[in-house]
Write a protein that holds these residues in place. Structure first.
Motif, PDB file in Angstrom:
ATOM      1  N   LEU A  88      33.297  -4.172 -35.227  1.00 17.42           N
ATOM      2  CA  LEU A  88      34.107  -5.389 -34.919  1.00 17.42           C
ATOM      3  C   LEU A  88      35.663  -5.049 -34.968  1.00 17.42           C
ATOM      4  O   LEU A  88      36.273  -5.957 -34.667  1.00 17.42           O
ATOM      5  CB  LEU A  88      33.500  -6.521 -35.879  1.00 17.42           C
ATOM      6  CG  LEU A  88      32.337  -6.898 -35.866  1.00 17.42           C
ATOM      7  CD1 LEU A  88      32.047  -7.893 -37.167  1.00 17.42           C
ATOM      8  CD2 LEU A  88      31.921  -7.873 -34.703  1.00 17.42           C
TER       9      LEU A  88
ATOM     10  N   PRO B 162      39.386  -4.423 -34.890  1.00 21.38           N
ATOM     11  CA  PRO B 162      40.329  -4.309 -33.921  1.00 21.38           C
ATOM     12  C   PRO B 162      40.822  -3.065 -33.555  1.00 21.38           C
ATOM     13  O   PRO B 162      41.170  -2.559 -34.533  1.00 21.38           O
ATOM     14  CB  PRO B 162      41.357  -5.616 -34.124  1.00 21.38           C
ATOM     15  CG  PRO B 162      41.143  -5.560 -35.778  1.00 21.38           C
ATOM     16  CD  PRO B 162      39.844  -5.311 -35.988  1.00 21.38           C
ATOM     17  N   ARG B 163      41.022  -2.762 -32.163  1.00 24.27           N
ATOM     18  CA  ARG B 163      41.728  -1.609 -31.884  1.00 24.27           C
ATOM     19  C   ARG B 163      42.658  -2.074 -30.879  1.00 24.27           C
ATOM     20  O   ARG B 163      42.467  -2.673 -30.037  1.00 24.27           O
ATOM     21  CB  ARG B 163      40.699  -0.404 -31.301  1.00 24.27           C
ATOM     22  CG  ARG B 163      40.130   0.061 -32.332  1.00 24.27           C
ATOM     23  CD  ARG B 163      38.756   0.852 -31.705  1.00 24.27           C
ATOM     24  NE  ARG B 163      37.707   0.221 -31.128  1.00 24.27           N
ATOM     25  CZ  ARG B 163      36.795  -0.483 -31.742  1.00 24.27           C
ATOM     26  NH1 ARG B 163      36.721  -0.355 -33.185  1.00 24.27           N
ATOM     27  NH2 ARG B 163      35.656  -1.304 -31.063  1.00 24.27           N
ATOM     28  N   HIS B 164      43.914  -1.043 -30.860  1.00 26.96           N
ATOM     29  CA  HIS B 164      44.825  -1.308 -29.491  1.00 26.96           C
ATOM     30  C   HIS B 164      44.176  -1.227 -28.494  1.00 26.96           C
ATOM     31  O   HIS B 164      43.263  -0.409 -27.908  1.00 26.96           O
ATOM     32  CB  HIS B 164      45.784  -0.196 -29.948  1.00 26.96           C
ATOM     33  CG  HIS B 164      46.983  -0.388 -28.877  1.00 26.96           C
ATOM     34  ND1 HIS B 164      48.104  -1.360 -29.372  1.00 26.96           N
ATOM     35  CD2 HIS B 164      47.396   0.171 -27.672  1.00 26.96           C
ATOM     36  CE1 HIS B 164      48.955  -1.420 -28.357  1.00 26.96           C
ATOM     37  NE2 HIS B 164      48.368  -0.440 -27.240  1.00 26.96           N
TER      38      HIS B 164
ATOM     39  N   ASP C 184      42.030  -3.384 -27.294  1.00 23.47           N
ATOM     40  CA  ASP C 184      40.754  -4.042 -26.994  1.00 23.47           C
ATOM     41  C   ASP C 184      40.922  -5.299 -25.955  1.00 23.47           C
ATOM     42  O   ASP C 184      42.221  -5.993 -26.080  1.00 23.47           O
ATOM     43  CB  ASP C 184      40.422  -4.460 -28.540  1.00 23.47           C
ATOM     44  CG  ASP C 184      39.295  -3.569 -29.210  1.00 23.47           C
ATOM     45  OD1 ASP C 184      39.281  -2.339 -28.464  1.00 23.47           O
ATOM     46  OD2 ASP C 184      39.179  -3.660 -30.203  1.00 23.47           O
ATOM     47  N   GLU C 185      39.812  -5.538 -25.401  1.00 23.06           N
ATOM     48  CA  GLU C 185      39.693  -6.857 -24.762  1.00 23.06           C
ATOM     49  C   GLU C 185      39.535  -7.873 -25.663  1.00 23.06           C
ATOM     50  O   GLU C 185      39.401  -7.532 -27.027  1.00 23.06           O
ATOM     51  CB  GLU C 185      38.726  -6.930 -23.776  1.00 23.06           C
ATOM     52  CG  GLU C 185      38.811  -6.132 -22.545  1.00 23.06           C
ATOM     53  CD  GLU C 185      37.653  -6.260 -21.716  1.00 23.06           C
ATOM     54  OE1 GLU C 185      36.848  -6.993 -22.017  1.00 23.06           O
ATOM     55  OE2 GLU C 185      37.840  -5.385 -20.739  1.00 23.06           O
ATOM     56  N   CYS C 186      39.959  -9.147 -25.409  1.00 24.24           N
ATOM     57  CA  CYS C 186      39.509 -10.218 -26.399  1.00 24.24           C
ATOM     58  C   CYS C 186      38.305 -10.351 -27.224  1.00 24.24           C
ATOM     59  O   CYS C 186      37.381  -9.659 -26.103  1.00 24.24           O
ATOM     60  CB  CYS C 186      39.966 -11.608 -25.912  1.00 24.24           C
ATOM     61  SG  CYS C 186      41.677 -11.619 -25.899  1.00 24.24           S
ATOM     62  N   LEU C 187      37.878 -10.838 -28.293  1.00 23.86           N
ATOM     63  CA  LEU C 187      36.571 -10.981 -28.720  1.00 23.86           C
ATOM     64  C   LEU C 187      35.715 -11.639 -27.878  1.00 23.86           C
ATOM     65  O   LEU C 187      36.144 -12.741 -27.202  1.00 23.86           O
ATOM     66  CB  LEU C 187      36.825 -11.663 -29.947  1.00 23.86           C
ATOM     67  CG  LEU C 187      35.692 -11.478 -31.273  1.00 23.86           C
ATOM     68  CD1 LEU C 187      35.491  -9.975 -31.653  1.00 23.86           C
ATOM     69  CD2 LEU C 187      36.246 -12.571 -32.260  1.00 23.86           C
TER      70      LEU C 187
ATOM     71  N   ARG D 134      32.696 -14.061 -26.715  1.00 20.23           N
ATOM     72  CA  ARG D 134      32.071 -15.441 -27.298  1.00 20.23           C
ATOM     73  C   ARG D 134      30.736 -14.963 -27.986  1.00 20.23           C
ATOM     74  O   ARG D 134      30.513 -15.715 -28.922  1.00 20.23           O
ATOM     75  CB  ARG D 134      32.004 -16.428 -26.272  1.00 20.23           C
ATOM     76  CG  ARG D 134      31.618 -17.771 -26.691  1.00 20.23           C
ATOM     77  CD  ARG D 134      32.613 -18.458 -27.514  1.00 20.23           C
ATOM     78  NE  ARG D 134      31.954 -19.135 -28.525  1.00 20.23           N
ATOM     79  CZ  ARG D 134      32.361 -20.278 -29.243  1.00 20.23           C
ATOM     80  NH1 ARG D 134      33.707 -20.610 -28.619  1.00 20.23           N
ATOM     81  NH2 ARG D 134      32.132 -20.737 -30.080  1.00 20.23           N
TER      82      ARG D 134
END
Lengths: 394, 169
Positions: free
Chosen positions: B116, B118-120, B122-125, B127
């Motif tokens: 989970l 966050p990485r530079h 990344d696409e948005c989380l 749904r």
């Protein structure tokens, strides 16, 4: 007076720049990590504290120093606190003072130098304890510490009975009418303060009109989570992503107190006048919505007899926002409030679930027992965060 | 076992409250405050200790459920493989060993965490991912609130059910 606050220009894309943290915060977090693994920390004895105070006062050039009536104070979940009386050759009379010192690790890792700068800057703006001495890096006290004059007053009424840990759960009853307007008014004064003209060299200001104010907070607490992690929590990691993806723009940074709530203000009886706004250790330059959202957290509220939650035991959420808006002429953006409610609940989980337990596991505080007790509260913030996220992601 | 753990805890608490606390000088505020907290912790431990293994088993099962949900999504292959490997370990452990259950639970959550994180760039989380974590968290937070309810920090402490209800069939 010219500003000594550094205005950092926002990088072209700071969204994922996890290193964009105020330089003094980077310093204190690095200092914490350097101490890690160095063994257990025990409560300081009266003899140790007296010797350390003598070392500090000698460095300050005080002569014929007498330290008497040294007594440990309770309250708070981070610092070691002592009351004592100081007399020296140049003092007209003895003064009762309070020493506030860092253990090796507390529930939060903060800077006594920042706290001292704010106490000095806010003298005469809102009631604060008068700053007397500071040892920002613990050169003389062994650990960072600051000394203020003793302030008269109480954090809870003496005529109302209620159990409270670090100020949470206090009931004010008939004192509400007197305290609630001052609670709002002092917050309004803090946010109206012209920090650009103050000596706040330990602070880095976020650039106005950008998302840097919010993202700096995300970066700070994300680093703490990484450093102090005891048990991973999927929600914490997921929320960090959400916070990065939804950071609001802060038009004009203000001084954010960072822990403005029940238990962190004192008042005198019988007048009910505020005598001090306490605990400035989490203060920073940022978005005023952050303080509002901090105040309204459920754990810092006290339920009224009819079940409605009173913010800091004083007034309802709607009333609090209405009075604050009237006092400041600021427009409160409810989406931004919601963002900071999420950020604050996330931060509280990090503090309670991670830093508190890490400090206790490594025996780095004089009150590991209080820290493990505080960790019980993280489930409340997890539930709150869950509820808040469902509102913004229906 | 005689004396059993409950009797020993009860005796320790009585000694602290009836003998040690009253003997502490009034100006030893830290010692008095910490003695009260020791009593509080012991009271909670007395209510919890019988259920500790069961709670960790439930926590592990819930984390396995989330890991399973995430494994069924289109994930980065290396992280997806780690998740499947961690689930395989969880299926094999000795479920009567508290330490093994607890450590496996924590290890599994670390793998979930990496997935989970966050990485530079990344696409948005997604749904789907958000919903899976919220489903997990709702149950976990409820469970934790009940487990820690006796501490009284929860604003709804008086409305939370007793710890034993967590383990009713």
């Amino acid at each position: 007076m010219t500003s000594s606050v550094r205005l950092l220009r926002r990088a072209p894309d700071t969204r994922w720049d996890r290193d964009d943290i105020e330089s003094r915060i980077v310093h204190v977090l690095a200092r914490k990590m350097a101490r890690r693994g160095s063994g257990g920390y025990g409560a300081r004895s009266a003899a140790q504290v007296t010797a350390q105070l003598h070392a500090l006062f000698a460095h300050q050039g005080l002569r014929d120093v007498e330290i008497t009536q040294l007594a440990r104070m309770t309250g708070g979940a981070s610092k070691e606190q002592f009351a004592f009386t100081l007399q020296h050759a140049d003092a007209a009379s003895p003064e009762r003072m309070v020493l506030r010192m860092d253990p090796w690790m507390g529930i939060v890792e903060t800077c006594r130098g920042r706290e001292a700068q704010l106490l000095k800057a806010f003298a005469g703006v809102v009631p604060v304890p008068p700053l007397r001495f500071v040892d920002a890096d613990g050169e003389h006290l062994g650990q960072p510490g600051l000394i203020t004059g003793m302030v008269a007053g109480h954090t809870a009424p003496t005529d109302v009975t209620a159990k409270a840990v670090t100020g949470v759960g206090i009931r004010f009853e008939h004192w509400i009418e007197r305290l609630a307007p001052q609670f709002v008014d002092n917050l309004a004064r803090i946010h109206a303060f012209d920090w650009r003209g103050a000596e706040l060299s330990y602070f880095d200001a976020p650039a106005p009109g950008t998302t840097q104010a919010a993202l700096r907070q995300v970066n700070w607490w994300s680093r703490v989570w990484q450093q102090d992690l005891v048990e991973a929590e999927p929600l914490v990691t997921l929320v960090e992503r959400w916070l990065r993806e939804n950071a609001p723009v802060c038009a004009q940074p203000v001084v954010v107190h960072g822990d403005y709530r029940i238990g962190n203000f004192m008042f005198v009886e019988p007048s009910g006048d505020f005598s001090a706004v306490l605990d400035w250790e989490l203060a920073h330059l940022g978005d005023f919505h952050e303080d509002l959202a901090w105040c309204v957290q459920r754990l810092f509220g006290t339920p009224r007899d009819d079940g409605e939650l009173l913010i800091s035991g004083l007034l309802t959420r709607d009333e609090f926002f209405r009075r604050y808006a009237a006092a400041t002429a600021r427009a409160i953006d409810l989406d931004t409030i919601r963002y900071y409610e999420i950020l604050n609940a996330w931060k509280c989980i990090i503090i309670n679930n991670s830093s508190a337990c890490r400090a206790a596991r490594e025996s780095q505080s004089h009150q590991d027992l209080v820290l493990t007790w505080m960790a019980f509260g993280s489930a409340v913030f997890m539930a709150e965060l869950d509820e808040l996220l469902r509102k913004v992601c229906p | 076992m005689n004396p059993d753990l409950d009797l020993r805890l009860q005796s320790v608490m009585k000694s602290l409250s009836d003998v040690i606390l009253p003997a502490l000088p009034a100006d030893e505020r830290l010692a008095r405050e910490q003695t009260q907290l020791v009593l509080g912790h012991l009271d909670i431990i007395a209510r919890q200790w019988k259920h500790a293994l069961n709670l960790e088993l439930k926590n592990l099962a819930l984390a396995c459920e989330l890991a399973g949900d995430l494994a069924n999504m289109n994930l980065d292959s290396a992280l997806g493989d780690d998740l499947i490997a961690a689930l395989a370990v969880a299926a094999e452990i000795d479920r009567s060993d508290y330490d093994a259950v607890s450590q496996t639970h924590r290890a599994l959550k670390l793998v979930i965490d990496r997935l989970l994180a966050p990485r530079h760039g990344d696409e948005c989380l997604s749904r789907e991912m958000l919903d899976a974590v919220l489903r997990y968290n709702e149950r976990r937070a409820r469970r934790e609130r009940i487990w820690h309810g006796p501490a009284g920090l929860d604003p709804d402490a008086s409305r939370l059910p007793p710890i034993a209800t967590l383990f009713e069939p």
